[in-house]
Design a protein around this motif. Sequence first.
Motif, short mmCIF file in Angstrom:
data_model
loop_
_atom_site.label_atom_id
_atom_site.label_comp_id
_atom_site.label_asym_id
_atom_site.label_seq_id
_atom_site.Cartn_x
_atom_site.Cartn_y
_atom_site.Cartn_z
N THR A 82 46.48 36.26 48.50
CA THR A 82 45.89 35.15 47.83
C THR A 82 46.74 34.36 46.80
O THR A 82 46.28 33.73 45.90
CB THR A 82 44.79 35.93 47.02
OG1 THR A 82 45.24 36.92 46.33
CG2 THR A 82 43.65 36.38 48.04
N PRO B 4 36.67 26.32 46.00
CA PRO B 4 37.94 26.46 45.23
C PRO B 4 37.57 26.30 43.62
O PRO B 4 37.19 25.45 43.20
CB PRO B 4 38.96 25.37 45.60
CG PRO B 4 38.37 25.02 46.94
CD PRO B 4 36.89 25.25 46.94
N ARG C 289 40.39 32.36 47.81
CA ARG C 289 41.76 31.99 47.54
C ARG C 289 42.64 32.65 48.69
O ARG C 289 43.86 32.57 48.56
CB ARG C 289 41.80 33.18 46.28
CG ARG C 289 41.09 32.73 45.04
CD ARG C 289 41.63 33.61 43.79
NE ARG C 289 41.13 35.02 44.11
CZ ARG C 289 39.88 35.33 43.56
NH1 ARG C 289 38.95 34.68 43.20
NH2 ARG C 289 39.53 36.65 43.75
#
Length: 1231
Positions: free
Chosen positions: A382, A751, A762
């Motif tokens: 991530t 996001p 992510r």
Amino acid sequence: MSGRKSSTGSMKQTTLASFFKKPSTKAPEEPAKQKGPGAEVVGRRLKVWWPADEAWYSGGVASYDGERHAIQYDDGDEEAVDLSKEKFEFLEGTHSPKEVKRETKRPAPSAGLTAEQRADRERKRRKASSDDDDDFVVDDDASISEEEEEEDEVFDESDDEDKPKPKKRRVIADDSDEEMPAAKSSPSSVPVSSDKKETRPGTPTPFDARGFHDRYRKRSAPVSADKRESYDLVELTDQKVDSHDSEKKSVLPAGCHTHDVDPKYAFLTTARRDADGRTPDDPSFNARTLKVDWHKEPIAKLTGTQQTWWQVKETHADCVLFYKIGKFYELYHTDADVGVAEAGLVYMKGDQAHAGFPELAYGKYVEALVSKGFKVCRVEQTETPDQVKKRIAGRRGLSKIEKGMRREVCSLTTPGTRLYTVLDMRLEKEGGGFEPVSGPTHLAAVCEKGSTVGVCVCDSPTGTFTLAQFEDDVQRTRLRTLLAALPPAEVLVPRGSRDLAEICERATGASVELLTPQSEFLDADSCIEYLSICGAFPKASKQGNDNDVSARWPPVLRTAVRGRADSALSSLGAVAWWLRRALVDVELLSMRRVDAYVPPDLGEAPESTTAFVPHDEAQLLEAALAISSTDDDDDWRAALRRKAPRMALDATTLKNLEVLRSSAPDGWSGSLWHLTHHCRTAFGGRLLRDWLSRPLLDKRDIDARADAVQELVESPDLYEGLAKALKQKGIGDLERALQQLHTLGADRRAPSSDGQQHPDARAILFDKLKFDARRVKQLCSAIAGLERCATIMSSLTTKEPSSQLLKRLAPGSPQKSGGGCFPSLEDKLRLFRQFNLDHAAKEGTLKSSRGADPAADAAEDLVKAREKDLDDWLKEAQREHGCSLKWKHSAKDRYCVEAADVLFGRGGKLERLPAGWQQRSKTKKARSFAVPALKSLIQALEDAESSEKDLKADQMRRLFKQFDESRDRWACAVKCVATLDALLSLAKASREPGYCRAELLEGDGSTLKIEEGSHPCLAGDVVPNDLTIGGTKPHLLLLSGPNMGGKSTLLRQACVAAILAQVGCFVKAKSCTLHPVDRVFTRLGASDKILEGQSTFMVELLETASILKNATEKSLVILDELGRGTATFDGAAIAHSVVDHLVKQAKCRALFATHYHDLVRSWSSHDSVQLGHMDCLVRDGGENVVFLYKLAEGCSPKSFGINVARLARLPKRVLERAAEKSAEFEDALMA
């Protein structure tokens, strides 16, 4: 471990990604060919070309043994090569031999080959690589951090000081293995692999990844388990071994890896404990956790990436971790063992058990494991390398995990939580779509308090929750019935409810998970509290009633809260906890699809004073009215949700009559489900299954459905047109697609920088564009499917059906009497055609026309406005200074003012530099300056550009959300098409020869009259029979006859006829007349339940007790040979008493088959009992019996068991002796 540099200065690939790197099509320049250099080159510097790495490596010639030169590379490796057969170039300088740290010996890959042969092999290798599926090629510019390059090639958990360096790869294997010389066996009998790949196996079978992996990964042949003792034990530890005996690590077989033989790993296997230190034999042992000692070996000395793996495993010990490294999902230790044994993966080389596969193959392997009952935890990267550097910059005292790249659990897939996301899709070359799933997919939670049972069933693929709470008997009859109608793949039970867990496991065959009460299996109050804060439902404050947190929840759930259905809410809390662990709780709960399950035997007639609305029409009207109504209208819509009474079919009846499953090898041939299931859509099939497991009871409900079926049967043009339209491809599983697109459009998937979004938002996916293309394809498929539905349903308007239910399926206005419920879709779907979806489905990027996305348009306008502000400033500056100025941009500075150099000379317009201007660059012709006054304008532009970038990145999600905002409209369309599909399926079964529509009688009578009826699932010529019970004839039939004479078939076909009639299907008979049956009871066959400590006779009596307790005058009961599990007199006495109860107390329609002829004779004169037998012809003095399979009046003289023994070919002597004893027993009994 330090990374090595190539001659170009770039990092040499040492991660797993480099194994899959597609070779460049541009061959390096052929170096000058050396003609047999010998000892004269010792001490000279040179560089050697490594084809697999596509790089030159520098070093020096240390020695020469007459055949090969010992090359010592600058990175510390040493290699013996024949320079006459290698590509190399001499370098300036000399080389001083040094002590060898590690030797990398190998047989020369090109030994014995001419230059032409080597060139031919290289061309073949490049051609084979270019033919590989691009889906599995790592982009050359893939973002891989130095940390990954150091740590992620192998998951070797040995001490750092003992860890060998990654070896360079000299040769990329090709398919011309026969040209390679065979490697010699090592003295230790350990197979030593050459640098070439093993010959690729044949065409892989499903989930057999050997051929799949051999295309991409270099492996040596696995070693059989019986050669385990031949391994040098030193090779399985972290100790160094002689370099000659360990030229290459072999692929170890299962049971020989570090976690199998190293005592330090016993905490993972033989000495496992949960997080609280409990052992597996402890009743409170939590299999979901693992106790890891972070201060001891081997964990303490691991790298950050390796410790992150153990950190996840610590809380997901019951899962197989798909751990993302680069572009590949990797499995380690016991997880690798599972992947190899169950999914067809292949071990990688090395002491640590290790297997893996490319990112795009996730769907194939997750289904391979989940379908076998495993849980799969997907761990994604991530962060990007730049984000890692930015996060740790200037920070001290960080742990290894904190310094490493962040990885998070992004999904946990279990048999009951499959959502079928884009990652779950198959590769296009394998057909695309999803792996076919056989078996249940529901998740169920069950709890009980006294005799009260609470159940919650979640259908994860559609986001539907079903709540139930009811009183049950000792046998859990109602619970078993529910679980048979909604079969689960997983069942959640409170820890400590051992009996309940065993009942659920035996009734369903599903895996049972024990949850800790209160903390995991939530109580009702904790469930309500969780639902109020999880964000799945709107807050109640908007209703102006702060005291009622459920004011804006789905109606069924709100009723459960207000009515304090604590057991049902507790079960919902357990399901919510399980879904939260799987990270899909909000996505599913926010679908707002919550239904109530009422046990069929508790259904009541409607008490509403409003006009009666048949059940199927009420379902359609409710879906249609949901489109325009608001939360305030929930109570009004709930008026349509009357408790439509249903025929009760418990689990025993469903099994005995083979309604949903059969005893055939495939599990469904010969079942009623097989007979009636001709649905063209998956969601239509699910609706038909519900109809079949819970037939209707109210005559008006049944007639409304049967009218539609009859019209389809009698109108060939109408039937053929609709069936042909539905049969065409293009609709797909829209019901599941709505849930998938709802999840893709969820706000927490956007996001965000606040850290509140879903971890999947992510995740760094290396094939993001391909996954985005899959997402758009899902949307395109849903839109195309809905358009197809609209076309099909519009044809109903032109055909003008006469049945009320078919009229309701057509487009129209549901508020009008007889108006259609199918919604208008054209205007809503047109909005999505403003996007170039075809381009997006192909490329993975979304392009829209102006006006399609107002937010994106506004962001774009803001950027243009900020750019205009800067241009206006430049024009003003040109007027002020009277000269030409322009913008100059660089990687470091944007919007620098550039002016010609002559303007700065004597007399020039800019001789006196404006205040604050700072020179950034200068050439012979121009100079550029940074202007402080522009800083605020540039910052405003960058903010606008950042906002536009975020909106563009989130545009696809917002498109899915926009689609989901019309979910009620789409769901109504799906409901209409599902109903039509189910009706067409019943019509197809009813169109077969010999079927008729059953006539349902009104009133309180109990009649079942069948003329020339037969069992519809029997193939071939079947002898029809007339049967009448109730009405003008006695309501109980005592049936006798020879063994194998057709008694059991007659009993079953009577029940099947009642079920089909009340489903709305035609019945296989010349005519059928009946009063609706409220419940069907069956007592058939002989079976025991050893695990529950119940004998065959005990099972018989328990089933009989349920019949006697619950049967009413409207029920239909069949009993076959009751009492045979005990002594003859005891069995006959029990059978006599049961008949007495059915005749005098229950007064239900019943068929009782028996071989107790004395029982038959004792009831022969009773007014409520009629006698019948299956007729036969007796020949040769009883030696031969011909079965006629025809129901006749009266009692059968004998059961002719000896004849069946003769058919079974018992020995003649045994048959003769049996006949003698039979005659003796009969004489004694008659005397």
